[in-house]
Each structure stands twice: as structure tokens, then as C-alpha cells.
Design a protein around this motif. Structure first.
Motif, short mmCIF file in Angstrom:
data_model
loop_
_atom_site.label_atom_id
_atom_site.label_comp_id
_atom_site.label_asym_id
_atom_site.label_seq_id
_atom_site.Cartn_x
_atom_site.Cartn_y
_atom_site.Cartn_z
N ARG A 1 11.63 30.42 -3.59
CA ARG A 1 12.10 29.31 -3.11
C ARG A 1 10.76 28.77 -2.44
O ARG A 1 10.30 29.10 -1.52
N LYS A 2 10.44 27.37 -2.99
CA LYS A 2 9.51 26.65 -2.36
C LYS A 2 9.79 25.38 -2.11
O LYS A 2 10.56 24.95 -2.78
N ASN A 3 9.02 24.64 -1.12
CA ASN A 3 9.59 23.16 -0.73
C ASN A 3 8.19 22.53 -0.48
O ASN A 3 7.24 23.23 0.21
N TYR A 4 8.22 21.33 -0.71
CA TYR A 4 7.14 20.58 -0.48
C TYR A 4 7.30 19.09 0.02
O TYR A 4 8.11 18.58 -0.08
N LEU A 5 6.38 18.80 0.83
CA LEU A 5 6.24 17.13 1.48
C LEU A 5 6.01 16.46 -0.13
O LEU A 5 5.57 16.67 -0.80
N ASP A 6 7.02 15.26 -0.05
CA ASP A 6 7.08 14.39 -1.14
C ASP A 6 5.72 14.14 -1.71
O ASP A 6 5.49 13.88 -2.84
N SER A 7 5.03 13.78 -0.71
CA SER A 7 3.49 13.09 -1.19
C SER A 7 2.74 14.04 -1.83
O SER A 7 1.55 13.69 -2.36
N VAL A 8 2.84 15.45 -1.72
CA VAL A 8 1.90 16.24 -2.56
C VAL A 8 2.76 17.00 -3.73
O VAL A 8 2.05 17.89 -4.22
N LYS A 9 4.02 16.74 -3.72
CA LYS A 9 4.62 17.38 -5.02
C LYS A 9 4.05 17.15 -6.29
O LYS A 9 3.50 16.03 -6.59
N GLY A 10 3.71 18.33 -7.10
CA GLY A 10 3.01 17.90 -8.35
C GLY A 10 1.52 18.21 -8.25
O GLY A 10 0.80 18.43 -9.21
N ARG A 11 1.08 18.21 -7.01
CA ARG A 11 -0.53 18.34 -6.78
C ARG A 11 -0.71 19.80 -6.12
O ARG A 11 -1.76 20.27 -6.30
N PHE A 12 0.15 20.03 -5.11
CA PHE A 12 -0.10 21.27 -4.41
C PHE A 12 0.79 22.17 -4.63
O PHE A 12 1.93 21.99 -4.91
N THR A 13 0.34 23.56 -4.78
CA THR A 13 1.07 24.71 -5.07
C THR A 13 0.91 25.84 -3.86
O THR A 13 -0.27 26.39 -3.48
N ILE A 14 2.10 26.34 -3.28
CA ILE A 14 1.91 27.41 -2.19
C ILE A 14 2.41 28.90 -3.01
O ILE A 14 3.17 28.77 -3.72
N SER A 15 1.75 29.67 -2.74
CA SER A 15 2.08 31.19 -3.14
C SER A 15 1.67 32.13 -2.33
O SER A 15 1.08 32.02 -1.35
N ARG A 16 2.24 33.37 -2.43
CA ARG A 16 2.01 34.37 -1.53
C ARG A 16 1.76 35.68 -2.27
O ARG A 16 2.36 35.81 -3.42
N GLU A 17 0.99 36.85 -1.69
CA GLU A 17 0.86 37.88 -2.13
C GLU A 17 1.13 38.96 -1.02
O GLU A 17 0.49 39.09 -0.17
N ASN A 18 2.45 39.49 -1.24
CA ASN A 18 2.77 40.25 0.04
C ASN A 18 1.97 41.42 0.23
O ASN A 18 1.55 41.96 1.27
N ALA A 19 1.63 42.01 -0.83
CA ALA A 19 0.64 43.12 -0.80
C ALA A 19 -0.72 42.90 -0.11
O ALA A 19 -1.19 43.87 0.62
N LYS A 20 -1.04 41.94 -0.36
CA LYS A 20 -2.45 41.33 0.20
C LYS A 20 -2.16 40.83 1.42
O LYS A 20 -3.20 40.49 2.20
N LYS A 21 -1.10 40.51 1.98
CA LYS A 21 -0.56 39.68 3.21
C LYS A 21 -1.59 38.54 3.21
O LYS A 21 -2.20 38.01 4.38
N THR A 22 -1.41 37.69 2.13
CA THR A 22 -2.08 36.53 2.08
C THR A 22 -1.07 35.41 1.65
O THR A 22 -0.04 35.43 0.79
N VAL A 23 -1.28 34.07 1.96
CA VAL A 23 -0.70 32.92 1.33
C VAL A 23 -1.46 31.94 1.18
O VAL A 23 -2.79 31.81 1.89
N THR A 24 -1.41 31.13 -0.03
CA THR A 24 -2.45 30.42 -0.63
C THR A 24 -1.96 29.02 -0.95
O THR A 24 -0.72 28.74 -1.05
N LEU A 25 -2.45 27.90 -0.81
CA LEU A 25 -2.27 26.55 -0.90
C LEU A 25 -3.13 26.03 -1.72
O LEU A 25 -4.61 25.88 -1.52
N GLN A 26 -2.91 25.95 -3.14
CA GLN A 26 -3.72 25.38 -4.28
C GLN A 26 -3.67 23.73 -4.08
O GLN A 26 -2.49 23.24 -4.31
N MET A 27 -4.56 23.08 -3.91
CA MET A 27 -4.61 21.59 -3.66
C MET A 27 -5.21 20.95 -4.85
O MET A 27 -6.55 21.13 -4.86
N ASN A 28 -4.79 20.26 -5.82
CA ASN A 28 -5.37 19.43 -6.73
C ASN A 28 -5.05 17.87 -6.77
O ASN A 28 -4.27 17.32 -5.94
N SER A 29 -5.98 17.10 -7.45
CA SER A 29 -5.86 15.82 -7.36
C SER A 29 -5.81 15.27 -5.82
O SER A 29 -5.04 14.34 -5.47
#
Length: 118
Positions: free
Chosen positions: A57-85
Motif C-alpha cells: 500500500r502506497k500513497n503519494y502527494l498529488d503533484s508527484v503521482k506518476g513521477r515518484f515511486t516509493i519502495s522498501r527492502e525489509n531485509a536491507k532495512k532501506t526505503v527508496t524514493l525514485q524521482m523522475n521528471s
């Protein structure tokens, strides 16, 4: 002790991409909701993206929808924000945030600066 350390910020031209990462320690990472916030000079801190403990389940600010992607890797204890455009209005300090479900407060990272400019 909860510790969140962001990395990946920098200067990028409009239309470019950046990947922000947040490395966590000191808590059971997989049990926490994770969010990215941003704060531009003179403005309030806004939530940009959130992800639940399962990563489904992911939620985004309207102004970044379709451009930003959040993801997590629990085994590595990291969360990532991929920001495009990226746009100049995306310029801000970006913060990682971890919150245990049902608790009213959480923990912040120190922030990483993202500047979008030609």
C-alpha cells in the motif's frame, strides 16, 4: 535507538532523475510505516510518499503521482524514493520518517537536499 540516514540528494536539471535512499537501524524495520517528506524554504513540511509495512500500500502527494515511486527492502532495512521528471518545484530538503502503526509520533532522518535547476 532509531536512526535514519538519507542519501542521494543533489543538483539535477529539470526533467532529470534522482534516487533517494534511507538506511535504517535501531528498530524492527519491517514493523514500521515509512514516509518521505519534503520541505522547501519558507514552506511547511509535506508528505511526499508513504508505504505500509508490507510494501503493497502506497500513497503519494498529488503533484508527484506518476513521477515518484516509493519502495522498501525489509531485509536491507532501506526505503527508496525514485524521482523522475523532476521539476524546479520539487526543490526541497527531503526527509525520511518511520512510524510504528498506531503511534502518533515517529522518527526523522537528518534530511538530504534536492535542487532542480538548469
Amino acid at each position: 535507538q532509531v536512526q535514519l540516514v538519507e542519501s542521494g540528494g543533489g543538483l539535477v536539471q529539470p526533467g532529470g532523475s534522482l534516487t533517494l535512499s534511507c538506511a535504517a537501524s535501531g528498530f524492527v524495520f519491517s514493523n514500521y510505516i515509512l514516509r518521505w517528506y519534503r520541505q522547501a524554504p519558507g514552506k511547511e513540511r509535506d508528505m511526499v510518499a508513504s508505504i505500509d509495512t508490507t510494501g503493497r500500500r502506497k500513497n503519494y502527494l498529488d503533484s508527484v503521482k506518476g513521477r515518484f515511486t516509493i519502495s522498501r527492502e525489509n531485509a536491507k532495512k532501506t526505503v527508496t524514493l525514485q524521482m523522475n521528471s523532476l521539476k524546479p518545484e520539487d526543490t526541497a530538503v527531503y526527509y525520511c520518517y518511520a512510524q510504528y502503526p498506531g503511534y502518533s509520533t515517529g522518527s526523522w532522518g537528518q534530511g538530504t537536499q534536492v535542487t532542480v535547476s538548469s
